[in-house]
Design a protein around this motif. Structure first.
Motif, PDB file in Angstrom:
ATOM      1  N   GLY A   1       2.945  44.862  65.314  1.00 20.76           N
ATOM      2  CA  GLY A   1       2.019  43.613  65.488  1.00 20.76           C
ATOM      3  C   GLY A   1       1.948  43.559  66.937  1.00 20.76           C
ATOM      4  O   GLY A   1       1.089  42.353  67.111  1.00 20.76           O
ATOM      5  N   ALA A   2       2.198  44.442  67.822  1.00 16.36           N
ATOM      6  CA  ALA A   2       1.851  44.275  69.048  1.00 16.36           C
ATOM      7  C   ALA A   2       0.354  44.436  69.559  1.00 16.36           C
ATOM      8  O   ALA A   2      -0.292  43.830  70.262  1.00 16.36           O
ATOM      9  CB  ALA A   2       2.340  45.362  69.912  1.00 16.36           C
ATOM     10  N   LEU A   3      -0.185  44.995  68.257  1.00 15.30           N
ATOM     11  CA  LEU A   3      -1.782  45.118  68.415  1.00 15.30           C
ATOM     12  C   LEU A   3      -2.225  43.803  67.565  1.00 15.30           C
ATOM     13  O   LEU A   3      -1.920  43.750  66.460  1.00 15.30           O
ATOM     14  CB  LEU A   3      -2.108  46.454  67.632  1.00 15.30           C
ATOM     15  N   PRO A   4      -3.094  43.165  68.281  1.00 13.89           N
ATOM     16  CA  PRO A   4      -3.476  42.066  67.685  1.00 13.89           C
ATOM     17  C   PRO A   4      -4.341  42.124  66.201  1.00 13.89           C
ATOM     18  O   PRO A   4      -4.112  41.262  65.474  1.00 13.89           O
ATOM     19  CB  PRO A   4      -4.364  41.208  68.645  1.00 13.89           C
ATOM     20  N   ALA A   5      -4.919  42.935  66.151  1.00 16.98           N
ATOM     21  CA  ALA A   5      -5.795  43.199  64.911  1.00 16.98           C
ATOM     22  C   ALA A   5      -4.958  43.533  63.907  1.00 16.98           C
ATOM     23  O   ALA A   5      -5.064  42.968  62.757  1.00 16.98           O
ATOM     24  CB  ALA A   5      -6.731  44.535  65.131  1.00 16.98           C
ATOM     25  N   LEU A   6      -3.869  44.193  64.089  1.00 12.37           N
ATOM     26  CA  LEU A   6      -2.808  44.477  62.983  1.00 12.37           C
ATOM     27  C   LEU A   6      -2.119  43.421  62.731  1.00 12.37           C
ATOM     28  O   LEU A   6      -1.623  43.210  61.237  1.00 12.37           O
ATOM     29  CB  LEU A   6      -1.860  45.676  63.119  1.00 12.37           C
ATOM     30  N   ALA A   7      -1.904  42.636  63.814  1.00  8.40           N
ATOM     31  CA  ALA A   7      -1.236  41.151  63.373  1.00  8.40           C
ATOM     32  C   ALA A   7      -1.820  40.174  62.410  1.00  8.40           C
ATOM     33  O   ALA A   7      -1.525  39.609  61.665  1.00  8.40           O
ATOM     34  CB  ALA A   7      -0.725  40.441  64.647  1.00  8.40           C
ATOM     35  N   VAL A   8      -3.199  40.233  62.699  1.00  7.00           N
ATOM     36  CA  VAL A   8      -4.257  39.244  61.937  1.00  7.00           C
ATOM     37  C   VAL A   8      -4.324  39.976  60.520  1.00  7.00           C
ATOM     38  O   VAL A   8      -4.206  39.247  59.502  1.00  7.00           O
ATOM     39  CB  VAL A   8      -5.286  39.364  62.665  1.00  7.00           C
ATOM     40  N   ILE A   9      -4.304  41.363  60.413  1.00  9.07           N
ATOM     41  CA  ILE A   9      -4.438  41.734  58.910  1.00  9.07           C
ATOM     42  C   ILE A   9      -3.147  41.664  58.336  1.00  9.07           C
ATOM     43  O   ILE A   9      -3.100  41.315  57.161  1.00  9.07           O
ATOM     44  CB  ILE A   9      -4.781  43.443  59.235  1.00  9.07           C
ATOM     45  N   GLY A  10      -2.153  41.721  58.750  1.00  7.74           N
ATOM     46  CA  GLY A  10      -0.776  41.434  58.292  1.00  7.74           C
ATOM     47  C   GLY A  10      -0.669  39.857  57.879  1.00  7.74           C
ATOM     48  O   GLY A  10      -0.237  39.751  56.900  1.00  7.74           O
ATOM     49  N   TRP A  11      -1.260  39.072  58.628  1.00  4.33           N
ATOM     50  CA  TRP A  11      -1.148  37.649  58.354  1.00  4.33           C
ATOM     51  C   TRP A  11      -2.054  37.467  56.956  1.00  4.33           C
ATOM     52  O   TRP A  11      -1.590  36.767  56.229  1.00  4.33           O
ATOM     53  CB  TRP A  11      -1.852  36.901  59.383  1.00  4.33           C
ATOM     54  N   VAL A  12      -3.139  38.086  57.039  1.00  5.94           N
ATOM     55  CA  VAL A  12      -4.148  37.916  55.950  1.00  5.94           C
ATOM     56  C   VAL A  12      -3.374  38.494  54.704  1.00  5.94           C
ATOM     57  O   VAL A  12      -3.724  37.982  53.535  1.00  5.94           O
ATOM     58  CB  VAL A  12      -5.493  38.647  56.162  1.00  5.94           C
ATOM     59  N   LEU A  13      -2.722  39.663  54.683  1.00  3.74           N
ATOM     60  CA  LEU A  13      -2.372  40.344  53.650  1.00  3.74           C
ATOM     61  C   LEU A  13      -1.131  39.359  53.044  1.00  3.74           C
ATOM     62  O   LEU A  13      -1.105  39.369  51.772  1.00  3.74           O
ATOM     63  CB  LEU A  13      -1.732  41.583  53.883  1.00  3.74           C
ATOM     64  N   ALA A  14      -0.122  38.893  54.014  1.00  2.00           N
ATOM     65  CA  ALA A  14       0.937  38.134  53.464  1.00  2.00           C
ATOM     66  C   ALA A  14       0.536  36.828  53.032  1.00  2.00           C
ATOM     67  O   ALA A  14       1.213  36.440  52.533  1.00  2.00           O
ATOM     68  CB  ALA A  14       1.920  38.293  54.614  1.00  2.00           C
ATOM     69  N   GLY A  15      -0.510  36.441  53.748  1.00  2.00           N
ATOM     70  CA  GLY A  15      -0.616  34.881  53.620  1.00  2.00           C
ATOM     71  C   GLY A  15      -1.810  34.817  52.414  1.00  2.00           C
ATOM     72  O   GLY A  15      -1.451  34.464  51.309  1.00  2.00           O
ATOM     73  N   PRO A  16      -3.111  34.683  52.808  1.00  2.00           N
ATOM     74  CA  PRO A  16      -4.129  34.032  51.698  1.00  2.00           C
ATOM     75  C   PRO A  16      -4.267  35.257  50.673  1.00  2.00           C
ATOM     76  O   PRO A  16      -4.319  34.904  49.379  1.00  2.00           O
ATOM     77  CB  PRO A  16      -5.328  34.242  52.485  1.00  2.00           C
ATOM     78  N   PHE A  17      -4.156  36.661  50.820  1.00  2.00           N
ATOM     79  CA  PHE A  17      -4.485  37.461  49.832  1.00  2.00           C
ATOM     80  C   PHE A  17      -3.042  37.538  48.849  1.00  2.00           C
ATOM     81  O   PHE A  17      -3.040  37.503  47.607  1.00  2.00           O
ATOM     82  CB  PHE A  17      -4.372  39.079  50.275  1.00  2.00           C
ATOM     83  N   ALA A  18      -1.807  37.447  49.379  1.00  2.00           N
ATOM     84  CA  ALA A  18      -0.621  37.599  48.473  1.00  2.00           C
ATOM     85  C   ALA A  18      -0.402  36.394  47.712  1.00  2.00           C
ATOM     86  O   ALA A  18      -0.173  36.345  46.680  1.00  2.00           O
ATOM     87  CB  ALA A  18       0.443  38.130  49.423  1.00  2.00           C
ATOM     88  N   ILE A  19      -0.610  35.248  48.506  1.00  2.00           N
ATOM     89  CA  ILE A  19      -0.483  34.019  47.817  1.00  2.00           C
ATOM     90  C   ILE A  19      -1.610  33.522  46.824  1.00  2.00           C
ATOM     91  O   ILE A  19      -1.222  33.155  45.837  1.00  2.00           O
ATOM     92  CB  ILE A  19      -0.408  32.612  48.934  1.00  2.00           C
ATOM     93  N   GLY A  20      -2.749  34.201  47.138  1.00  2.00           N
ATOM     94  CA  GLY A  20      -3.683  34.150  46.015  1.00  2.00           C
ATOM     95  C   GLY A  20      -3.624  34.859  44.779  1.00  2.00           C
ATOM     96  O   GLY A  20      -3.836  34.402  43.918  1.00  2.00           O
ATOM     97  N   VAL A  21      -2.988  36.261  44.944  1.00  2.00           N
ATOM     98  CA  VAL A  21      -2.688  36.848  43.957  1.00  2.00           C
ATOM     99  C   VAL A  21      -1.691  36.296  43.003  1.00  2.00           C
ATOM    100  O   VAL A  21      -1.502  36.149  41.841  1.00  2.00           O
ATOM    101  CB  VAL A  21      -2.473  38.515  44.225  1.00  2.00           C
ATOM    102  N   LEU A  22      -0.669  35.644  43.739  1.00  2.00           N
ATOM    103  CA  LEU A  22       0.644  34.938  42.976  1.00  2.00           C
ATOM    104  C   LEU A  22      -0.109  33.808  42.460  1.00  2.00           C
ATOM    105  O   LEU A  22       0.502  33.363  41.153  1.00  2.00           O
ATOM    106  CB  LEU A  22       1.396  34.622  44.162  1.00  2.00           C
TER     107      LEU A  22
END
Length: 166
Positions: A94-115
């Motif tokens: 997460g120290a790299l901002p792009a990977l922190a944003v990708i992690g947020w998208v995966l754990a947030g909107p994507f994972a909750i949408g699939v749920l």
């Protein structure tokens, strides 16, 4: 003239053997025609529907085999995997901002949408005549939701720290 039995409702039921479904009945209107006993012709119609006809059968009106429905475990697995990957990206890289944003998208909107898709499909399957679910399903659902929450929080903190250093 003999009085009609007030509890005889046979004219309203299904036709008896030898009687057609639509027969002419003659009724006496002794009260209306001055007691002359002149009858009038009434056409009785029977639809043939019997609401209690299937009570005696063991299999009921449905034909064919019943299918056993279960929860869509694939969608639950995809949601859990996306939440875990998003959490790991945010926590470890997460120290790299792009990977922190990708992690947020995966754990947030994507994972909750699939749920949410899982919940919709599971609700449809629960409406089937036979539904069988494993005992761990509720715990697995809430664990997936908890990983989504932790992944979103960790990645949001990483993004906030990155924006704060700007």
């Amino acid at each position: 003239m003999a009085e009609k039995d007030p509890w005889d409702f046979s004219e309203f039921g299904a036709p008896r053997a030898g009687q057609s479904a639509e027969s002419d009945l003659t009724t006496s209107d002794s009260g209306r025609d001055g007691g002359t006993g002149a009858g009038r012709s009434v056409r009785a119609a029977d639809s043939g529907f019997d609401a209690l006809s299937d009570l005696g059968t063991a299999h009921g009106p449905a034909t064919g085999a019943l299918a056993v429905a279960g929860p869509p475990l694939t969608l639950l697995g995809i949601s859990a995997a996306a939440a875990v990957i998003g959490l790991l990206l945010a926590a470890l890289l997460g120290a790299l901002p792009a990977l922190a944003v990708i992690g947020w998208v995966l754990a947030g909107p994507f994972a909750i949408g699939v749920l949410a898709l899982y919940t919709t499909a599971d609700t449809r399957r629960r409406a089937q005549p036979i539904y069988v679910a494993p005992n761990w399903l509720i715990a697995g659902y809430y664990a997936c939701l908890a990983v989504c929450l932790v992944g979103v929080i960790v990645s949001a903190i990483r993004i906030a720290l990155w924006v704060g250093r700007w």
